[in-house]
Enzyme design. Structure first.
Site, PDB file in Angstrom:
ATOM      1  N   ILE A 155     -60.277  26.951 -53.771  1.00  0.00           N
ATOM      2  CA  ILE A 155     -60.051  28.361 -52.889  1.00  0.00           C
ATOM      3  C   ILE A 155     -59.032  29.125 -53.664  1.00  0.00           C
ATOM      4  CG2 ILE A 155     -59.362  29.129 -50.796  1.00  0.00           C
ATOM      5  CD1 ILE A 155     -60.001  26.589 -49.421  1.00  0.00           C
ATOM      6  N   THR A 229     -53.755  30.926 -45.596  1.00  0.00           N
ATOM      7  CA  THR A 229     -55.063  30.463 -45.072  1.00  0.00           C
ATOM      8  C   THR A 229     -55.110  28.936 -45.203  1.00  0.00           C
ATOM      9  OG1 THR A 229     -56.104  30.695 -47.167  1.00  0.00           O
ATOM     10  CG2 THR A 229     -56.493  32.360 -45.492  1.00  0.00           C
ATOM     11  N   SER A 230     -53.775  28.377 -45.701  1.00  0.00           N
ATOM     12  CA  SER A 230     -53.982  26.840 -46.000  1.00  0.00           C
ATOM     13  C   SER A 230     -53.543  26.031 -44.863  1.00  0.00           C
ATOM     14  CB  SER A 230     -53.100  26.444 -47.116  1.00  0.00           C
ATOM     15  OG  SER A 230     -53.397  25.324 -47.618  1.00  0.00           O
ATOM     16  N   ARG A 231     -52.553  25.737 -44.546  1.00  0.00           N
ATOM     17  CA  ARG A 231     -51.915  25.120 -43.283  1.00  0.00           C
ATOM     18  C   ARG A 231     -50.606  25.704 -42.952  1.00  0.00           C
ATOM     19  NH1 ARG A 231     -56.058  23.467 -43.136  1.00  0.00           N
ATOM     20  NH2 ARG A 231     -57.158  21.191 -43.066  1.00  0.00           N
ATOM     21  N   ASP A 255     -53.690  32.751 -41.034  1.00  0.00           N
ATOM     22  CA  ASP A 255     -54.765  32.134 -40.476  1.00  0.00           C
ATOM     23  C   ASP A 255     -54.635  30.682 -39.879  1.00  0.00           C
ATOM     24  OD1 ASP A 255     -57.521  31.847 -39.646  1.00  0.00           O
ATOM     25  OD2 ASP A 255     -57.838  30.330 -41.305  1.00  0.00           O
ATOM     26  N   GLU A 260     -50.062  25.261 -34.302  1.00  0.00           N
ATOM     27  CA  GLU A 260     -51.233  25.639 -33.720  1.00  0.00           C
ATOM     28  C   GLU A 260     -52.002  24.880 -32.827  1.00  0.00           C
ATOM     29  OE1 GLU A 260     -53.330  26.226 -37.799  1.00  0.00           O
ATOM     30  OE2 GLU A 260     -54.747  24.815 -37.315  1.00  0.00           O
ATOM     31  N   HIS A 292     -57.312  29.984 -37.343  1.00  0.00           N
ATOM     32  CA  HIS A 292     -57.714  29.234 -38.196  1.00  0.00           C
ATOM     33  C   HIS A 292     -59.547  29.080 -38.351  1.00  0.00           C
ATOM     34  CE1 HIS A 292     -56.639  24.950 -39.794  1.00  0.00           C
ATOM     35  NE2 HIS A 292     -57.616  25.434 -40.807  1.00  0.00           N
ATOM     36  N   GLN A 293     -59.669  30.607 -38.617  1.00  0.00           N
ATOM     37  CA  GLN A 293     -61.194  30.772 -38.699  1.00  0.00           C
ATOM     38  C   GLN A 293     -61.748  31.305 -40.117  1.00  0.00           C
ATOM     39  OE1 GLN A 293     -61.034  34.855 -36.391  1.00  0.00           O
ATOM     40  NE2 GLN A 293     -62.418  35.503 -38.071  1.00  0.00           N
ATOM     41  N   ALA A 294     -60.890  30.875 -41.067  1.00  0.00           N
ATOM     42  CA  ALA A 294     -61.279  31.294 -42.459  1.00  0.00           C
ATOM     43  C   ALA A 294     -62.568  30.743 -42.815  1.00  0.00           C
ATOM     44  CB  ALA A 294     -60.001  30.944 -43.545  1.00  0.00           C
ATOM     45  N   PHE A 295     -62.593  29.378 -42.435  1.00  0.00           N
ATOM     46  CA  PHE A 295     -64.088  28.650 -42.912  1.00  0.00           C
ATOM     47  C   PHE A 295     -65.062  29.048 -42.043  1.00  0.00           C
ATOM     48  CE2 PHE A 295     -65.028  26.355 -38.860  1.00  0.00           C
ATOM     49  CZ  PHE A 295     -64.121  26.634 -38.037  1.00  0.00           C
TER      50      PHE A 295
HETATM   51  P1  NAD Z   1     -58.097  21.756 -53.659  1.00  0.00           P
HETATM   52  O1  NAD Z   1     -57.572  20.406 -53.599  1.00  0.00           O
HETATM   53  O2  NAD Z   1     -59.572  22.172 -54.407  1.00  0.00           O
HETATM   54  O3  NAD Z   1     -56.849  22.588 -54.158  1.00  0.00           O
HETATM   55  C1  NAD Z   1     -55.537  22.338 -54.010  1.00  0.00           C
HETATM   56  C2  NAD Z   1     -54.637  22.693 -54.952  1.00  0.00           C
HETATM   57  O4  NAD Z   1     -53.134  22.566 -54.691  1.00  0.00           O
HETATM   58  C3  NAD Z   1     -54.755  21.736 -56.223  1.00  0.00           C
HETATM   59  O5  NAD Z   1     -55.078  22.731 -57.705  1.00  0.00           O
HETATM   60  C4  NAD Z   1     -53.510  20.887 -56.285  1.00  0.00           C
HETATM   61  O6  NAD Z   1     -53.235  20.625 -57.341  1.00  0.00           O
HETATM   62  C5  NAD Z   1     -52.573  21.884 -55.643  1.00  0.00           C
HETATM   63  N1  NAD Z   1     -51.375  21.116 -55.373  1.00  0.00           N
HETATM   64  C6  NAD Z   1     -51.371  19.935 -54.831  1.00  0.00           C
HETATM   65  N2  NAD Z   1     -50.053  19.865 -54.716  1.00  0.00           N
HETATM   66  C7  NAD Z   1     -49.197  20.854 -54.932  1.00  0.00           C
HETATM   67  C8  NAD Z   1     -47.923  21.210 -54.774  1.00  0.00           C
HETATM   68  N3  NAD Z   1     -47.091  20.355 -54.233  1.00  0.00           N
HETATM   69  N4  NAD Z   1     -47.559  22.547 -54.895  1.00  0.00           N
HETATM   70  C9  NAD Z   1     -48.515  23.427 -55.559  1.00  0.00           C
HETATM   71  N5  NAD Z   1     -49.544  22.869 -55.501  1.00  0.00           N
HETATM   72  C10 NAD Z   1     -50.140  21.901 -55.148  1.00  0.00           C
HETATM   73  O7  NAD Z   1     -58.075  22.496 -51.977  1.00  0.00           O
HETATM   74  P2  NAD Z   1     -58.766  23.741 -51.546  1.00  0.00           P
HETATM   75  O8  NAD Z   1     -60.163  23.473 -51.209  1.00  0.00           O
HETATM   76  O9  NAD Z   1     -58.626  24.691 -52.509  1.00  0.00           O
HETATM   77  O10 NAD Z   1     -57.960  23.824 -50.269  1.00  0.00           O
HETATM   78  C11 NAD Z   1     -56.865  24.286 -50.273  1.00  0.00           C
HETATM   79  C12 NAD Z   1     -56.160  24.397 -48.880  1.00  0.00           C
HETATM   80  O11 NAD Z   1     -56.890  25.144 -48.033  1.00  0.00           O
HETATM   81  C13 NAD Z   1     -56.370  22.841 -48.210  1.00  0.00           C
HETATM   82  O12 NAD Z   1     -55.378  21.986 -48.587  1.00  0.00           O
HETATM   83  C14 NAD Z   1     -56.676  23.056 -46.874  1.00  0.00           C
HETATM   84  O13 NAD Z   1     -55.384  22.974 -46.310  1.00  0.00           O
HETATM   85  C15 NAD Z   1     -56.812  24.619 -46.762  1.00  0.00           C
HETATM   86  N6  NAD Z   1     -58.148  25.124 -45.981  1.00  0.00           N
HETATM   87  C16 NAD Z   1     -58.082  26.046 -44.963  1.00  0.00           C
HETATM   88  C17 NAD Z   1     -59.306  26.408 -44.240  1.00  0.00           C
HETATM   89  C18 NAD Z   1     -58.982  27.377 -43.127  1.00  0.00           C
HETATM   90  O14 NAD Z   1     -60.185  27.393 -42.454  1.00  0.00           O
HETATM   91  N7  NAD Z   1     -58.282  27.950 -43.089  1.00  0.00           N
HETATM   92  C19 NAD Z   1     -60.345  25.874 -44.739  1.00  0.00           C
HETATM   93  C20 NAD Z   1     -60.617  24.870 -45.923  1.00  0.00           C
HETATM   94  C21 NAD Z   1     -59.259  24.579 -46.427  1.00  0.00           C
END
Ligand code: NAD
Length: 352
Positions: A155, A229-231, A255, A260, A292-295
């Site tokens: 992402i 948009t992560s956690r 997001d 939440e 949490h609707q980014a997906f």
């Molecule tokens: P991914 O596994 O492809 O990428 C995660 C990246 O984070 C990797 O490059 C990893 O090396 C890096 N990372 C790991 N530990 C770290 C640290 N301590 N500091 C900095 N970087 C670090 O994951 P992705 O598919 O790109 O997804 C990223 C995040 O998005 C997921 O963890 C998930 O929580 C979130 N997500 C949110 C939604 C949503 O609807 N809002 C949907 C999907 C995923």
């Protein structure tokens, strides 16, 4: 026919899973979230399917296994809500959907950024009221500004491409930098100091919990816009609120929110007891909260259903599990591996 206890069903889940299933599993759809009191619903099911805010602690794992569940299929990428030690101990295999549409999430991050910066939420409310004033709606050109990407996986890299498309300078921080990405990596402090926009794309882990806190917010470029948009747990919400109130940062597009699970995905407008921090955040003009609707795109929903059912097909056919998350792999590498090495060696009782 194998039975799946499908928790936290929404109409869009049912539509995509019924379409992908084609009658191969007996899917029992439950509206309730998977947590201790709802475990009995899985009685006699071979698999359970859960989502991001399920509470899968040791008690839940034990309860599922006791009722015949052999595999937990998470229909999401993140897995911070699963007790993997317990899954390993009780022999519950856990699989997930590592990627369903990184575009959906990265594009939502861009939507939050554009909406915040150009005040689209305010403009839309005004014009509905026949108020065509522009006062207070001034934004800034993204072109020429610096975007700081934290986490350069699937992402984060797509969001970096989108920012490049806007003509922004992109810098990145990752605990495991990817030299092939062509990104310019800097230390987190440097990223915070230089970036006009910071977007979080790393997983929630003990080491990333509250990575955006009072101390790190003290290091940001004044007026910085934060996109998450992560956690939710990546950001200390109280510290974020304080930074917004003191004008240290320009805005926040969220997001996800650290508490939440009690609020998101449901209509809570009739609940009188509110979460104070969340209430204050949603009331700020320079904050946008989405649930949490980014997906949530058609493409992502179809991919989630296809991959989840493929994970189950592979498990029940005794094939190697590409999307398994193993406690031992997590412990040794910090990153889940495609296929569990420990499993092949017979070292992971949870995944034998
Ligand atoms: P991914 O596994 O492809 O990428 C995660 C990246 O984070 C990797 O490059 C990893 O090396 C890096 N990372 C790991 N530990 C770290 C640290 N301590 N500091 C900095 N970087 C670090 O994951 P992705 O598919 O790109 O997804 C990223 C995040 O998005 C997921 O963890 C998930 O929580 C979130 N997500 C949110 C939604 C949503 O609807 N809002 C949907 C999907 C995923």
């Amino acid at each position: 026919m194998k039975k799946i206890a499908f928790f936290e069903t929404k109409p869009y889940d049912r539509e995509s899973f019924d379409r992908a299933n084609q009658g191969r599993y007996d899917i029992c759809y439950f509206e309730t979230r998977l947590k201790a009191p709802s475990v009995p619903l899985a009685e006699g099911c071979d698999a359970a399917c859960a989502f991001v805010n399920a509470e899968i602690d040791a008690k839940v794992v034990e309860g599922l296994v006791k009722r015949g569940v052999k595999i937990l299929a998470m229909r999401c990428a993140g897995y911070n809500n699963v007790d993997f030690e317990a899954a390993c101990k009780y022999g519950l295999t856990v699989v997930r959907v590592p990627a369903y549409s990184p575009y959906a999430v990265a594009e939502h991050a861009a939507a939050l950024l554009l909406t915040l910066n150009r005040h689209i939420h305010k403009a839309s409310a005004r014009t509905r009221d026949f108020n065509f004033s522009l006062v207070g709606l001034t934004g800034f050109d993204l072109h020429g500004k610096t975007a700081g990407i934290v986490g350069t996986g699937k992402i984060g890299r797509i969001f970096a491409d989108i920012c490049n498309g806007f003509g922004m300078k992109v810098i990145a921080y990752d605990a495991f930098p990817n030299p092939a990405s062509g990104l310019e990596y800097v230390a987190l402090d440097e990223l915070l100091a230089q970036s006009d926009v910071v977007s979080l794309h790393c997983p929630l882990l003990p080491e990333t919990h509250h990575m955006i806190n009072a101390e790190t917010l003290g290091k940001v470029k004044p007026g910085m816009v934060l996109i998450n948009t992560s956690r939710g747990g990546l950001v200390d919400s109280e510290a974020l609120l304080a930074a917004l109130r003191h004008g240290k940062i320009g805005g926040a597009g969220l997001d996800v929110y650290e508490e939440e699970s009690e609020w998101f995905y449901e209509d809570r407008s009739d609940v009188t007891r509110q979460n104070k921090t969340l209430s204050l955040l949603v009331s700020m003009p320079n904050v946008i909260v989405t649930s949490h609707q980014a997906f949530l795109t058609h493409e992502a929903l179809a991919n989630i259903a296809d991959t989840t059912l493929q994970n189950l097909d592979d498990y029940f056919a005794g094939k190697p599990l590409e999307n398994e998350i193993c406690y031992h792999c997590l412990k040794s590498g910090g990153q889940p591996k495609a296929g569990c090495v420990q499993r092949a060696k017979g070292l992971c009782p949870g995944n034998r």
